[in-house]
Design a protein around this motif. Structure first.
Motif, PDB file in Angstrom:
ATOM      1  N   CYS A  43      16.663  15.459  39.106  1.00 40.45           N
ATOM      2  CA  CYS A  43      17.843  15.731  38.959  1.00 40.45           C
ATOM      3  C   CYS A  43      18.046  16.694  40.871  1.00 40.45           C
ATOM      4  O   CYS A  43      17.166  17.434  40.867  1.00 40.45           O
ATOM      5  CB  CYS A  43      18.130  16.551  37.976  1.00 40.45           C
ATOM      6  N   PHE A  62      23.944  13.498  35.133  1.00 43.51           N
ATOM      7  CA  PHE A  62      23.679  13.753  35.460  1.00 43.51           C
ATOM      8  C   PHE A  62      25.284  14.550  36.051  1.00 43.51           C
ATOM      9  O   PHE A  62      25.154  16.728  36.182  1.00 43.51           O
ATOM     10  CB  PHE A  62      23.653  14.036  37.729  1.00 43.51           C
ATOM     11  N   SER A  65      23.593  17.165  33.555  1.00 40.59           N
ATOM     12  CA  SER A  65      22.851  18.009  34.238  1.00 40.59           C
ATOM     13  C   SER A  65      23.312  19.602  34.669  1.00 40.59           C
ATOM     14  O   SER A  65      24.717  19.779  35.058  1.00 40.59           O
ATOM     15  CB  SER A  65      21.991  17.578  34.799  1.00 40.59           C
ATOM     16  N   ASN A  66      22.607  20.844  35.190  1.00 37.61           N
ATOM     17  CA  ASN A  66      23.396  21.497  36.219  1.00 37.61           C
ATOM     18  C   ASN A  66      23.216  20.920  37.267  1.00 37.61           C
ATOM     19  O   ASN A  66      23.908  22.338  38.136  1.00 37.61           O
ATOM     20  CB  ASN A  66      21.911  22.787  36.156  1.00 37.61           C
ATOM     21  N   CYS A  67      23.471  19.897  38.181  1.00 37.39           N
ATOM     22  CA  CYS A  67      24.137  19.743  39.592  1.00 37.39           C
ATOM     23  C   CYS A  67      25.224  19.493  39.752  1.00 37.39           C
ATOM     24  O   CYS A  67      26.414  19.505  38.834  1.00 37.39           O
ATOM     25  CB  CYS A  67      23.623  17.466  39.429  1.00 37.39           C
TER      26      CYS A  67
END
Length: 211
Positions: A43, A62, A65-67
């Motif tokens: 990631c 993504f 996610s923390n992206c």
């Protein structure tokens, strides 16, 4: 700060990608460059672009996610790769590695060489890598390291490179003025593990290659 930037050219091998990820403090993906990360269960910290070429499953994954995701319009005055580099520099990146910056699109490749030059002008170290090449640009004398008999090539970038001297290569050179398009400095070889390259003015591309 070591920042890895992955763009949408020919994706790196799993081995090269893993190696560069391990050395990085932060990962930025430009649009479809994220596809190879998703495929390898990695990631990024940041994903940006107009998202005209990224796979939908990659983008959706993504997003969950923390992206950090930043979207730009498709019609703009800069490439996704250039914006990724600007973001890297703004974050304090002073050692940048580019993956996925080479491939079948020669226009993008030439533009990406210009991005190496842009980093040089901002005193930021940068290298463009794929599974067969490492590309650097210099405006002052330097040393490069490689295995005995491995290949390196030099090319003038825009300006004439004056008083070019090569020490430690199979084909030495002394005070030669290298102009754009001159093939004399293509496919030299390391005699030992280090080659010294000096010149008085101009900008020089250094390419470490393997077949």
């Amino acid at each position: 700060m070591n920042i890895l930037i992955i763009s949408g050219g020919t994706p790196p091998s799993r081995e090269l990608l893993k190696k560069e990820v391990e050395k990085s403090d932060y990962i930025i993906c430009a649009d479809s460059g994220a596809n190879c990360l998703y495929k390898n269960d990695i990631c990024p910290d940041m994903l940006l672009g107009d998202f005209d070429s990224i796979k939908s499953e990659t983008l959706e994954a993504f997003k969950k996610s923390n992206c950090k995701i930043t979207t730009f319009p498709a019609e703009k005055d800069f490439t996704d790769s250039e914006m990724a580099i600007e973001e890297a520099i703004n974050l304090g990146g002073d050692n940048l590695t580019f993956l996925g910056f080479t491939g079948t699109r020669i226009d993008h490749m030439l533009g990406n060489l210009g991005l190496l030059n842009k980093c040089l002008n901002k005193n930021v170290k940068a290298v463009m890598k794929d599974d067969n090449n490492e590309i650097y640009i210099y405006d002052k004398s330097f040393k490069i390291k490689g295995e005995n008999k491995s290949i390196f090539s030099l090319q003038a970038y825009c300006d004439e490179v004056k008083n070019l001297t090569i020490q430690g290569g199979k084909y030495p050179l002394v005070n030669y003025n290298l102009k754009l398009g001159d093939s004399r400095t293509i496919s030299n070889e390391f005699l030992n593990e280090e080659v010294s390259i000096t010149f008085s003015s101009g900008k020089l591309l250094a390419i470490l290659s393997k077949d």
